[in-house]
Design an enzyme around this catalytic site. Structure first.
Site, PDB file in Angstrom:
ATOM      1  N   ASP A 138      -8.254   3.782   1.295  1.00 15.22           N
ATOM      2  CA  ASP A 138      -7.284   4.125   2.337  1.00 15.22           C
ATOM      3  C   ASP A 138      -8.041   4.686   3.543  1.00 15.22           C
ATOM      4  OD1 ASP A 138      -5.199   4.968   3.911  1.00 15.22           O
ATOM      5  OD2 ASP A 138      -4.222   6.142   2.331  1.00 15.22           O
ATOM      6  N   CYS A 193       0.863  -1.184   0.000  1.00 15.90           N
ATOM      7  CA  CYS A 193       0.000   0.000   0.000  1.00 15.90           C
ATOM      8  C   CYS A 193       0.899   1.233   0.000  1.00 15.90           C
ATOM      9  CB  CYS A 193      -0.994  -0.022   1.157  1.00 15.90           C
ATOM     10  SG  CYS A 193      -0.291   0.241   2.808  1.00 15.90           S
ATOM     11  N   ARG A 199      -3.373  -0.568   5.317  1.00 16.62           N
ATOM     12  CA  ARG A 199      -3.940  -1.664   4.530  1.00 16.62           C
ATOM     13  C   ARG A 199      -3.004  -2.858   4.359  1.00 16.62           C
ATOM     14  NH1 ARG A 199      -5.554   2.112  -0.402  1.00 16.62           N
ATOM     15  NH2 ARG A 199      -3.720   3.174   0.436  1.00 16.62           N
TER      16      ARG A 199
END
Length: 168
Positions: free
Chosen positions: A133, A14, A20
């Site tokens: 996100d 990420c 994440r």
């Protein structure tokens, strides 16, 4: 054990490696352990950026993981490097921006061939390609993102499991 193949290595990527991708790393490892294949799979994570290198996962990430019975406390952020293409069998991006960045870093076709987008493995994602996100959101978004990652990680593992089992 002599004669055993190397473990299958997957890296989740990420932006900063604090939200994440640490979730995906921990969830995928948990799934492999639960299937009795933890010794056959190495699950790691990295970020495209270097802002958080050496830091723990975001506290909201750790909390979301804990609420679902996972332990993300040992995670330390790192940045993806070109060597990750060589070290890993699969490079899984959490959204299309990460996929584009990683594709631009690929030195050869074999590197690019290792790239995948996490949600493409999950038919329940209904065409959604990007794991959002949660960094600028509240705890509920972290829980929602974790649910998406769990579902897609289970689907990814189901696809990989037959090949992983045949090498053990």
């Amino acid at each position: 054990m002599p004669g055993r193949a190397d473990p299958f290595r997957v890296v989740f990527v990420c932006t900063g490696n604090i939200c994440r991708s640490p979730m995906a790393e921990v969830v995928f490892r948990h799934i492999a352990d639960g299937a009795g294949l933890g010794d056959r799979v190495v699950s790691t994570s990295a970020g495209t950026g270097d802002w958080h290198v050496g830091e723990r996962a975001d506290a909201r990430t750790i909390d979301a993981l804990q609420r679902r019975g996972y332990d993300g406390s040992r995670h330390r952020a790192r940045q993806f490097t070109h060597d990750d293409f060589e070290r890993h069998d699969l490079v899984v991006a959490l959204d299309r921006s990460h996929e584009r960045i990683l594709a631009s870093w690929a030195r050869e076709g074999a590197d690019a061939d290792k790239l995948a987008l996490l949600l493409t493995f999950d038919s329940a994602a209904n065409g959604v390609l990007d794991v959002p996100d949660p960094y600028y959101a509240g705890p509920a978004m972290f829980d929602e993102v974790l649910g998406m990652i769990e579902s897609a990680s289970r689907a990814l593992f189901r696809q990989l499991e037959p090949a992983i089992r045949t090498t053990s």
